[in-house]
Each structure stands twice: as structure tokens, then as C-alpha cells.
Design a protein around this motif. Sequence first.
Motif, PDB file in Angstrom:
ATOM      1  N   SER A  96     -72.090 -80.353   7.823  1.00 32.03           N
ATOM      2  CA  SER A  96     -72.468 -80.787   6.478  1.00 32.03           C
ATOM      3  C   SER A  96     -71.238 -81.013   5.606  1.00 32.03           C
ATOM      4  N   GLY A  97     -70.188 -80.214   5.824  1.00 30.28           N
ATOM      5  CA  GLY A  97     -68.964 -80.402   5.060  1.00 30.28           C
ATOM      6  C   GLY A  97     -68.361 -81.775   5.288  1.00 30.28           C
ATOM      7  N   LEU A  98     -68.283 -82.187   6.561  1.00 27.27           N
ATOM      8  CA  LEU A  98     -67.710 -83.495   6.858  1.00 27.27           C
ATOM      9  C   LEU A  98     -68.665 -84.619   6.471  1.00 27.27           C
ATOM     10  N   GLY A  99     -69.976 -84.373   6.664  1.00 25.85           N
ATOM     11  CA  GLY A  99     -70.968 -85.385   6.273  1.00 25.85           C
ATOM     12  C   GLY A  99     -70.925 -85.683   4.788  1.00 25.85           C
ATOM     13  N   GLY A 100     -70.691 -84.647   3.972  1.00 27.93           N
ATOM     14  CA  GLY A 100     -70.595 -84.858   2.540  1.00 27.93           C
ATOM     15  C   GLY A 100     -69.274 -85.468   2.104  1.00 27.93           C
ATOM     16  N   ALA A 101     -68.222 -85.234   2.908  1.00 30.16           N
ATOM     17  CA  ALA A 101     -66.888 -85.725   2.530  1.00 30.16           C
ATOM     18  C   ALA A 101     -66.710 -87.215   2.819  1.00 30.16           C
ATOM     19  N   PHE A 102     -67.270 -87.706   3.916  1.00 25.32           N
ATOM     20  CA  PHE A 102     -67.047 -89.097   4.322  1.00 25.32           C
ATOM     21  C   PHE A 102     -67.412 -90.118   3.246  1.00 25.32           C
ATOM     22  N   PRO A 103     -68.563 -89.980   2.571  1.00 21.94           N
ATOM     23  CA  PRO A 103     -68.893 -91.004   1.558  1.00 21.94           C
ATOM     24  C   PRO A 103     -67.871 -91.101   0.433  1.00 21.94           C
ATOM     25  N   LEU A 104     -67.127 -90.036   0.189  1.00 21.43           N
ATOM     26  CA  LEU A 104     -66.220 -90.007  -0.953  1.00 21.43           C
ATOM     27  C   LEU A 104     -65.025 -90.944  -0.788  1.00 21.43           C
ATOM     28  N   PHE A 105     -64.694 -91.283   0.464  1.00 26.05           N
ATOM     29  CA  PHE A 105     -63.510 -92.134   0.651  1.00 26.05           C
ATOM     30  C   PHE A 105     -63.777 -93.403   1.452  1.00 26.05           C
ATOM     31  N   MET A 106     -65.018 -93.625   1.860  1.00 27.52           N
ATOM     32  CA  MET A 106     -65.291 -94.767   2.728  1.00 27.52           C
ATOM     33  C   MET A 106     -65.042 -96.106   2.027  1.00 27.52           C
ATOM     34  N   THR A 107     -65.540 -96.265   0.814  1.00 27.62           N
ATOM     35  CA  THR A 107     -65.368 -97.539   0.116  1.00 27.62           C
ATOM     36  C   THR A 107     -63.889 -97.833  -0.111  1.00 27.62           C
TER      37      THR A 107
END
Length: 582
Positions: free
Chosen positions: A521-532
Motif C-alpha cells: 500500500s505504501g508503494l501503491g500510494g506513492a506511485f501516483p504522486l510522481f507519475m505525471t
Amino acid sequence: MSNYHKEEEDKIHSYSDFLSDRQSIPNSNISSSSSTISNDNEPKEYLQLEKTETKKSLKELGVTKEKPPPEINDPPIEDPIFPEEYHLETDTGLVSAKTLESLGRTISGSHHSVTDQTEFVTFKVNDPENPHNWPMWKKWFYTFLLTWLVVAAAYGSSCLSGGLFTINEKYGVSTEVSTLAVSLMVFGFSIGPLLWGPGSEIIGRRPIYFISFGLYTIFNIPCALSPNIGGLLACRFICGVCASSALTNVGASLVDIHSEETRGLAIAFFSFSPYSAPILGVLVNGFISVNTRRMDLIIWVNMAFAGVMWIIISLVPETYAPTILKARAKKLRKETGNPNIMTEQEAQPLSFKEMVNTNLVLPLKFVFTEPVLDLVCAFIALIYGLLYAFFFAYPYIFGKLYNYKDDKIGLMFIPVLIGAFFAVGTTYILEKQYNVMLKKRKPVPEDRLIGAMIGAPFPCIALFILGATSYKHIIWVGPASSGLAFGYGMCLCYYSFNNYILDSYAKRAASALATKVFLRSGLGGAFPLFMTAMYSRLGLQWASWLLAFISLAMAFIPFTYYIIGARLRAKWCKEDYTIHYD
């Protein structure tokens, strides 16, 4: 049960003498309790007798001096006297601690609430309350309902990603801020298990589902009505904490219900849900957001879904054996007046310190002390992170190349669902082969990695396809088709690795799974923060290819574990966490 009148009491010199002679009664011991009745207004004592198992009957059931290791989902009790209690079916439903002592079991000083008068409650032979005795249709019906509970939780995590612009318009914030509405709920998924996991071991699965999903449903209201972005973000985090009970406890409920032969297939359906349901959130809410431009309507639909599942899950019976037996023990104590009838979990409850260690300290400790578990969790976390990365990569890619809005972008995720359905079909074949193998030899945890070896290359393939087809002159079918490979590999890997963790860390399954959920869940929540930002700076091709190369490196993990996993566990694990059956 029988009553002894006063004239008969003369034959019994003392209550303790009677107890010492109870082995002479054929086929059973006798559990005794005293009560008072009124006869001609004169109170008289009488003995109320219950049959318990004898030394002979327990031996016939395979109970010996040697205690078997605890099984998956057994309550966390240090040095249990009777670990068979939650799985053994006896004729009488009661086993005396004194009889266990006669077999060679020792009541140590730590067993402060257990005496030789203690009677442990078990399931009876063919007990209808034992979930393992439920007819197969009933097992799969409740598996279906529990799986939809996971769908409801995962759907909620991504529902707002199908209409981030509605948040921007309502609160006047940037996309970087509105993205937090997705990430914070996923971060909540990592905190909730620390509460709901131990809670289910104390009061049972059913009350936890009822409490947590009730709160999840209610906290959708302030999400929809919040006057500012801060309120929305705070309530989304609380929603994640509450909804995480489904992601945490449903897998345990399926183990409660299913035996070894059907458990793997049930876990496959469970694995399909948390990875595929977020896609439904994007797909459905893309149309809602584009056609209504209302963020609150997205939340109201999510609330309705959660509320329906809250009602349905309240109808599912309790599946956790210790909780079922605790209720039976309480009933027997009331009926017989015998306070010595109990479960071992009641006799040896975990202290607060032990609960914190098992459900908080140990999962975090595993992050630093169990490299075997860490690598498996890292792969699972990468897959989960990539899923949420797609929710932000697809809008950027299809918006930039084809000027698609959220409704059409949601349709691009359909191939991911199709790939996941193919994965479920593959797991059915793998489970049939696994059951054939069980008849030939004893399984090892590495036998569970076949699915991961098949699925591991596919996320890498999907990302290479996505990068190679992200050009304006290539029709949208190219990048969209990458979802087929990703959905297939995603579900196969999660199903396989989930079973691998259960088998290789069986003695500490709850802690190991909590470690997995925390990291995932930690990585799942982090990915959207820098994808764009990553796609903007690296470009449509190299952003996908960078993730593809990372996936390629991780793809070697299941193959390595399959070949030398036993040696790695022997060398790197602090102890042997597997369960060995003779």
C-alpha cells in the motif's frame, strides 16, 4: 447429564474423589459442575455431568505427547497446550486438560489460567458450525460475497482518479493536490491492517467487517460534503483505514472456510479483486465525471456500493474457529454452571504488549530482518504500484496523443480486466495440477511459485509495448493492448506470491501478510504522486521503458526462489516458519 439425590451423595465421599474416578466411565470422562435446585423449598446440591474425551479416544484421534505446530489462522498463543483444539473434531466436544496431562502434555507456569479442571471446547464430529464442514456450494457462495467486499474497498480507492478535474474545479486546486485524494486512501490501506487484523482475532471476522464497513460507508458523507480540500483528504484517509479490513481479513476468512485442496483457487479469486476492482472505479466514474462534472456524485455512488456490501456482509456467518468455539464455551458455562469450560485463547489471552508485538512490531521488524519476505513483498508492491501508475499514465498518454477525456480513457482499461480474467482461468489449471501433486508428495512453499514464474515477464512486456506504441501515428489499440499482458501477469503474480507467503511464513502468517500489505500500500500510494511528472520529463516512451526495465529486474525473483528458495530460507530466515506435517 444426571442428578444425584441426597441419598446417593452418601456413596461419594468427596467431590474430588468422584473426579478422580471419572476415567472408569466407558468412552468418556465426566466434566462436573455444581448447582442448586429447590425441592420442597429446601436447596440441595447436585452434580451436573458432561462427557469429555478419554486418553484412549484422544489417541485414536491422533493426539499424542508431541504437539503439532500451529496452523494458519490459529490464534497467536505462546506455547499452546492443545494446538489441535480449533481443527480437531471429537465425539463429545470437550477435552480435559487433565487428560492432556496424562498424554504427556505439560501445563507450564505461564499457563496461569489453565488447571487440571479446565475443559477445552472443540468442534464435534461433522459439526455444522465448523466452516470446513459446510457444503461446497455454501463455501463458494460466501467466497463470492467476501470477494465482492474486496471489490467495494478497492473500487473506492480509485473512484476519484476517474474525475480528478472535478476536485480541481470544486476546490480550485492543482492536479498534484487532487491526486492526494487517491494516494491518501491507499496509504490508509497500510495502516488499517494494524487495527483490523488483531481485532478479528479477538472478537471475530464478522464484527470487524460490520464495524469497519459501517464506518467506511459513513465517512463517505463528509467526503462528498466537505467544504474544503483538507476535509476531503482527511476523510479519504480515514476511508482507506476503514475499508482496508476487506483487504486484510478476507484472505484470512477464505482460509477459515477452505481446506488445502480448494484454498488456492479461492485465493486466486481474492487476488483478482484488489487488482481489478480499481479499474472498475476508473471506468465507471470516468463517465460520471465527464457527463455531470460532479465530484459529490462520484462519492455518493461509492457510498451506495459500500452500503450495500455493508448490509450483505452482515449476513455472512462467523468463520473464525476460535470465535465460534468461544461462543460455544460461553453458552456451555451458562448452561452447566461450570466456569472451567473454555477455549485456550480464553485461558491464555494475549497481553497488550504481545498484541502490539505480533501486529505492529513484528511486521515492521520483518521489513529489516526477513530479506526473503522483503523481495517477495517488493515484487508485489511493484505490481500494485504499477497498477495505480497506469491510472495516471493512461490519462497523460491518451490525453496527449488522442485528446481523450476521462470517459474514453476509462475504456482503455478494459484490456487489463480481460487479462486478469485469463489469469483466473490459468490459476484454475495450476490449482488442479497442485492438487494432483499433493497426492504424490509433501508440498514445499516453492511449489506455489509456478504462477509467478508464468506471470512475472508480462508486466515488463506490457510496459515495453506501452512505450513502443505511444506515438501519435499509431492507433489507440496499440497502447491499450498493453493492458492485456499487464492484467494477466498482475493477477498471476499476486495469487502465486500470496500463497507462497502463507506457506513459507505459516507460523507467522498474520505478521508476514501485514508486512506485505504495509509495503504494497505504501508503494501503491506513492506511485501516483510522481507519475505525471515522470511522463512529462522523460517522455511517453522512456517513462514506460524505465518502469519496464525495473520490472524486468524483478522478474527474476520467482525463478530464483523456485530453484534455490529452500536454501535461501534456511540461510536468510531467522527461523523455520513453515509447518511440517509427518
